[in-house]
Design an enzyme around this catalytic site. Structure first.
Site, PDB file in Angstrom:
ATOM      1  N   HIS A  61      31.043  59.583  39.120  1.00 17.53           N
ATOM      2  CA  HIS A  61      30.693  59.616  37.712  1.00 17.53           C
ATOM      3  C   HIS A  61      29.226  60.032  37.533  1.00 17.53           C
ATOM      4  O   HIS A  61      28.332  59.502  38.185  1.00 17.53           O
ATOM      5  CB  HIS A  61      30.921  58.223  37.129  1.00 17.53           C
ATOM      6  CG  HIS A  61      30.767  58.113  35.657  1.00 17.53           C
ATOM      7  ND1 HIS A  61      31.607  58.729  34.762  1.00 17.53           N
ATOM      8  CD2 HIS A  61      29.864  57.430  34.897  1.00 17.53           C
ATOM      9  CE1 HIS A  61      31.254  58.436  33.536  1.00 17.53           C
ATOM     10  NE2 HIS A  61      30.191  57.657  33.585  1.00 17.53           N
TER      11      HIS A  61
ATOM     12  N   SER B  80      28.598  60.501  30.026  1.00 16.04           N
ATOM     13  CA  SER B  80      29.469  59.336  29.944  1.00 16.04           C
ATOM     14  C   SER B  80      29.787  59.010  28.480  1.00 16.04           C
ATOM     15  O   SER B  80      30.324  59.853  27.757  1.00 16.04           O
ATOM     16  CB  SER B  80      28.819  58.163  30.678  1.00 16.04           C
ATOM     17  OG  SER B  80      29.739  57.133  30.911  1.00 16.04           O
TER      18      SER B  80
ATOM     19  N   GLU C  28      36.627  60.189  39.670  1.00 18.40           N
ATOM     20  CA  GLU C  28      36.353  59.412  38.461  1.00 18.40           C
ATOM     21  C   GLU C  28      37.618  58.911  37.779  1.00 18.40           C
ATOM     22  O   GLU C  28      38.575  59.674  37.580  1.00 18.40           O
ATOM     23  CB  GLU C  28      35.610  60.273  37.438  1.00 18.40           C
ATOM     24  CG  GLU C  28      34.276  60.808  37.890  1.00 18.40           C
ATOM     25  CD  GLU C  28      33.471  61.318  36.722  1.00 18.40           C
ATOM     26  OE1 GLU C  28      33.380  60.600  35.702  1.00 18.40           O
ATOM     27  OE2 GLU C  28      32.940  62.433  36.807  1.00 18.40           O
TER      28      GLU C  28
END
Length: 300
Positions: free
Chosen positions: A270, A145, A240
């Site tokens: 995600h 991320s 996502e």
């Protein structure tokens, strides 16, 4: 292929209760810690608190003998949440599958420390590894991320500082665009079980603190020149909002003559790799990431 597993996971995530209103940063941090703490860290690793580049860090090693190399890991959390512990399920799986030790860095977070403080911390950590005598061709940057974004921006900062590149970069669902102009921000709205466009704008505002997102260190998927970068692995799921962050960075890498693998898995959320041992695609993605890391480290 575990289509049923993916469908069940998606349904479970979408059944989760949503907050009644906007969260405070403390509530968001507690929520991420609770979510990531629900995953079981696999056995067979040893965790040792340490420091690197003036910041706290955690050394993660396989108990059964380490192989040469170092993974410098950057945790996720929208640049404002998270810690080495929240990412431990990811770091541990990568360490176990490669046999290569990792150092997971506790970089400073927004809003207390906005852009580009986190990048500076990651660069200082990499510089410390080099100053300690590590060969850059034995070091891999990895992250999930926001931490995936930091693997790229730390490389940009290292290149601008005249430092050698690490041997490779591996990312899980990287956040690479603070302009939020990827098409998937719109097309995956309501499909992504974690993020909304408004939520991304909120965390982006915390991170940038009024600074311009239209610059390479804030939005490398849109503005970065990746010339001279090491090979890159970009793993991402189709459910996502951040899907096109990885898609566009892969295109920029191709344009710069950089080896790049864009590894897209259908119908997963995600950082789906966190569901290792319960989602077949998560384990398979980790195996591919481990092969990528090992090939590049052990080749040198």
């Amino acid at each position: 292929m575990s289509r049923k597993q993916r469908q069940e996971l998606d349904a479970e995530l979408k059944r989760a209760p949503q907050p009644a209103g906007p969260l405070t940063i403390d509530e968001a941090r507690a929520g991420l810690a609770a979510l990531m703490g629900s995953f079981t860290v696999p056995p067979g690793i040893r965790r040792t608190p340490t420091t690197l580049g003036g910041r706290p860090a955690v050394l993660v090693e396989p108990e059964s003998g380490a192989k040469p190399g170092t993974i410098l890991y950057f945790h996720g959390g929208s640049f404002s949440q998270g810690s080495p512990e929240t990412a431990m399920v990811l770091t541990a799986n990568l360490v176990l599958r490669t046999g290569i030790p990792a150092i997971s860095l506790d970089y400073r977070l927004a809003p207390e420390h906005p852009f580009p403080t986190g990048i500076a911390d990651c660069l200082a950590a990499y510089r410390a590894l080099l100053d300690n005598g590590l060969d850059p061709e034995s070091v891999v940057f990895a992250g999930d991320s926001a931490g995936g974004g930091l693997t790229v921006t730390t490389c940009l900062a290292a290149r601008d500082a005249g430092l050698p590149m690490p041997v490779a970069i591996a990312t899980f669902s990287a956040g690479l665009d603070q302009t939020r102009t990827g098409a998937s921000i719109g097309t995956k709205q309501g499909i992504d079980p974690f993020f909304t466009a408004d939520g991304l704008r909120w965390t982006g505002d915390l991170y940038l603190a009024g600074q311009d997102p239209s610059q390479p260190l804030a939005s490398p998927a849109v503005f970065a020149d990746l010339t001279g970068f090491p090979p890159i692995l970009l793993q991402v799921g189709t459910n996502e909002l951040l899907l096109d962050d990885s898609v566009r960075l892969a295109e920029r890498a191709r344009e710069a003559g950089v080896d790049v693998i864009l590894d897209i898995t259908a119908d997963v959320p995600h950082v789906f790799q966190a569901w290792a041992d319960t989602l077949d695609e998560a384990d398979q993605a980790f195996d591919r990431a481990a092969l990528f890391v090992s090939q590049h480290v052990h080749a040198n």
